[in-house]
Scaffold this motif. Sequence first.
Motif, mmCIF file in Angstrom:
data_model
loop_
_atom_site.group_PDB
_atom_site.id
_atom_site.type_symbol
_atom_site.label_atom_id
_atom_site.label_comp_id
_atom_site.label_asym_id
_atom_site.label_seq_id
_atom_site.Cartn_x
_atom_site.Cartn_y
_atom_site.Cartn_z
ATOM 1 N N GLU A 132 -13.876 2.504 -11.595
ATOM 2 C CA GLU A 132 -13.306 1.656 -12.638
ATOM 3 C C GLU A 132 -11.787 1.612 -12.596
ATOM 4 O O GLU A 132 -11.162 0.857 -13.351
ATOM 5 C CB GLU A 132 -13.763 2.153 -14.014
ATOM 6 N N LEU A 133 -11.177 2.405 -11.740
ATOM 7 C CA LEU A 133 -9.720 2.412 -11.648
ATOM 8 C C LEU A 133 -9.210 1.091 -11.075
ATOM 9 O O LEU A 133 -9.872 0.479 -10.232
ATOM 10 C CB LEU A 133 -9.251 3.556 -10.752
ATOM 11 N N PRO A 134 -8.020 0.634 -11.500
ATOM 12 C CA PRO A 134 -7.465 -0.624 -10.965
ATOM 13 C C PRO A 134 -7.383 -0.641 -9.435
ATOM 14 O O PRO A 134 -7.740 -1.640 -8.802
ATOM 15 C CB PRO A 134 -6.069 -0.687 -11.596
ATOM 16 N N SER A 142 5.086 -1.913 -6.130
ATOM 17 C CA SER A 142 3.818 -1.177 -6.064
ATOM 18 C C SER A 142 4.013 0.274 -6.494
ATOM 19 O O SER A 142 5.104 0.824 -6.376
ATOM 20 C CB SER A 142 3.256 -1.216 -4.637
ATOM 21 N N HIS A 143 2.933 0.852 -6.991
ATOM 22 C CA HIS A 143 2.946 2.246 -7.422
ATOM 23 C C HIS A 143 1.797 2.978 -6.722
ATOM 24 O O HIS A 143 0.636 2.577 -6.853
ATOM 25 C CB HIS A 143 2.808 2.351 -8.940
ATOM 26 N N TRP A 144 2.140 4.027 -5.989
ATOM 27 C CA TRP A 144 1.186 4.723 -5.143
ATOM 28 C C TRP A 144 0.928 6.139 -5.642
ATOM 29 O O TRP A 144 1.845 6.821 -6.101
ATOM 30 C CB TRP A 144 1.719 4.810 -3.712
ATOM 31 N N ASP A 145 -0.322 6.570 -5.541
ATOM 32 C CA ASP A 145 -0.660 7.981 -5.693
ATOM 33 C C ASP A 145 -1.145 8.482 -4.339
ATOM 34 O O ASP A 145 -1.825 7.753 -3.593
ATOM 35 C CB ASP A 145 -1.740 8.194 -6.756
ATOM 36 N N LYS A 189 -4.962 6.401 -13.030
ATOM 37 C CA LYS A 189 -5.208 5.125 -13.716
ATOM 38 C C LYS A 189 -4.085 4.117 -13.584
ATOM 39 O O LYS A 189 -4.306 2.904 -13.686
ATOM 40 C CB LYS A 189 -5.500 5.371 -15.198
ATOM 41 N N ASP A 190 -2.839 4.575 -13.364
ATOM 42 C CA ASP A 190 -1.741 3.605 -13.287
ATOM 43 C C ASP A 190 -1.300 3.338 -11.849
ATOM 44 O O ASP A 190 -0.240 2.745 -11.616
ATOM 45 C CB ASP A 190 -0.561 4.060 -14.135
ATOM 46 N N LYS A 239 -9.523 -3.308 -7.111
ATOM 47 C CA LYS A 239 -8.799 -4.255 -6.254
ATOM 48 C C LYS A 239 -8.906 -3.902 -4.773
ATOM 49 O O LYS A 239 -8.285 -4.550 -3.930
ATOM 50 C CB LYS A 239 -7.326 -4.287 -6.666
ATOM 51 N N LYS A 240 -9.694 -2.875 -4.472
ATOM 52 C CA LYS A 240 -9.890 -2.396 -3.098
ATOM 53 C C LYS A 240 -8.557 -2.041 -2.441
ATOM 54 O O LYS A 240 -8.273 -2.395 -1.291
ATOM 55 C CB LYS A 240 -10.644 -3.443 -2.267
ATOM 56 N N GLN A 241 -7.723 -1.330 -3.208
ATOM 57 C CA GLN A 241 -6.431 -0.891 -2.727
ATOM 58 C C GLN A 241 -6.384 0.633 -2.606
ATOM 59 O O GLN A 241 -5.411 1.285 -2.957
ATOM 60 C CB GLN A 241 -5.323 -1.426 -3.641
ATOM 61 N N VAL A 242 -7.490 1.167 -2.071
ATOM 62 C CA VAL A 242 -7.592 2.589 -1.751
ATOM 63 C C VAL A 242 -7.444 2.681 -0.238
ATOM 64 O O VAL A 242 -8.280 2.172 0.511
ATOM 65 C CB VAL A 242 -8.933 3.169 -2.238
ATOM 66 N N VAL A 243 -6.377 3.286 0.214
ATOM 67 C CA VAL A 243 -5.947 3.213 1.611
ATOM 68 C C VAL A 243 -6.164 4.550 2.323
ATOM 69 O O VAL A 243 -5.586 5.567 1.936
ATOM 70 C CB VAL A 243 -4.453 2.834 1.688
ATOM 71 N N GLY A 244 -6.988 4.544 3.354
ATOM 72 C CA GLY A 244 -7.224 5.763 4.122
ATOM 73 C C GLY A 244 -6.372 5.799 5.378
ATOM 74 O O GLY A 244 -6.088 4.762 5.969
ATOM 75 N N THR A 245 -5.964 6.999 5.778
ATOM 76 C CA THR A 245 -5.237 7.157 7.029
ATOM 77 C C THR A 245 -5.547 8.510 7.651
ATOM 78 O O THR A 245 -5.540 9.535 6.969
ATOM 79 C CB THR A 245 -3.705 7.014 6.837
ATOM 80 N N ALA A 246 -5.816 8.495 8.948
ATOM 81 C CA ALA A 246 -6.041 9.738 9.690
ATOM 82 C C ALA A 246 -4.730 10.463 9.950
ATOM 83 O O ALA A 246 -4.730 11.612 10.403
ATOM 84 C CB ALA A 246 -6.740 9.439 11.010
ATOM 85 N N ASP A 247 -3.599 9.812 9.642
ATOM 86 C CA ASP A 247 -2.273 10.383 9.883
ATOM 87 C C ASP A 247 -1.658 10.950 8.613
ATOM 88 O O ASP A 247 -0.437 11.073 8.500
ATOM 89 C CB ASP A 247 -1.360 9.306 10.473
ATOM 90 N N PHE A 248 -2.492 11.326 7.674
ATOM 91 C CA PHE A 248 -2.053 11.777 6.351
ATOM 92 C C PHE A 248 -1.137 12.998 6.430
ATOM 93 O O PHE A 248 -0.292 13.197 5.564
ATOM 94 C CB PHE A 248 -3.287 12.104 5.505
ATOM 95 N N LEU A 249 -1.318 13.826 7.442
ATOM 96 C CA LEU A 249 -0.505 15.038 7.599
ATOM 97 C C LEU A 249 0.323 14.919 8.871
ATOM 98 O O LEU A 249 0.083 15.592 9.863
ATOM 99 C CB LEU A 249 -1.413 16.271 7.644
ATOM 100 N N PRO A 250 1.309 14.031 8.886
ATOM 101 C CA PRO A 250 2.029 13.743 10.120
ATOM 102 C C PRO A 250 2.791 14.950 10.649
ATOM 103 O O PRO A 250 3.474 15.652 9.907
ATOM 104 C CB PRO A 250 3.000 12.620 9.716
ATOM 105 N N GLY A 251 2.664 15.162 11.958
ATOM 106 C CA GLY A 251 3.417 16.215 12.617
ATOM 107 C C GLY A 251 4.196 15.670 13.789
ATOM 108 O O GLY A 251 4.838 16.419 14.512
#
Length: 340
Positions: A301-303, A213-216, A271-272, A307-319
């Motif tokens: 229109e992004l892949p 997998s490739h993540w942004d 896009k990738d 594919k509904k692979q946009v992932v949200g997290t409330a822990d994005f800024l972990p401390g």
Amino acid sequence: MPSEPPTPHTPSATTPLRPRSRHALSAVAAAALALVLAACGSTDSGSGSSDGSGKAATRVVATAHGKVTVPAHPLRIVSVHSWSTETLLDLGVKPVGVENSGETYVPPRYLKSWKAAPKVTTGADLDYEKIAELKPDLIVGVDVPYLSKDYKKLSAIAPTAFAPFSETDDWTAYPDATARFVNRTTQMAALKKKYEDRIAAVRESDGAELAHSHWDVIQGGFDNGNYWIYSTASPVGTILTRLGAGFASATTSVAKGNTESVSYERADLLKDADHVIYYTNNDGSPANNIQKLFALQAFKELPAAKKKQVVGTADFLPGSYEDALGVIDSVHEALREQAG
């Protein structure tokens, strides 16, 4: 969680990018503060175990401002930074006062305890009178610029231990320091083991998917019309790396310790990416205007979006370690949904 809020075109990847405000103390409040500080400076906190001489037992800890003598077993702790607050709660310590960086940004697991504690800040401004009223025997935090400048005032109220702040992306330094300050290193070792065990378990269950997998890594920006792309060495990027994930070109193009601010119109930069991970509020809604990006047809229109692979997290800024575990769970759940 953070340094002072970055200026619009120089966001910091190590900064919890939350709105903050500044208000000067009024002349009356300043005068009252001087009286409170004078009174607090002349009183013994009286906490901790006795050493037999009638004095509270103490320890010396290394902090961002040098060695500080603190109670061996502090009982009334005020936390002036969210990263410190979260770690205290992880360790089973209930602070008598906490920072107020905005309810919507408090991860759900901490919300009940955070709400119950008196607030000692408004945005980035400290309420010294409130802190003194709480009669702390220890004040903890992180040596970010907006706290560092007021360290002496806090030290006049009670022993103050700040974790050194670094522009690098090593979030683990903050919980480790807080645990030392409050003499809970055994409990911290258990948290670390829990984290390492969870990393190993997810690598075992999801390793194949993660390896391919490739993540942004992105966040909505406070810049007018811009969102922010984080590097592979950002806190979330570091956790993804530990899990064995790969990265897409937008995130790999950002230098360690930096965050790139780009126009919402540049959805094509993602896009990738097979997956895009982003910051949410504690109710799961998109944080910091990132919904402006999601609303664009170019993003839809992004892949990853298709594919509904946009992932949200409330822990994005972990401390804290529990924050980091929250990031891992968000990634694992997203992969399970994809597989299912």
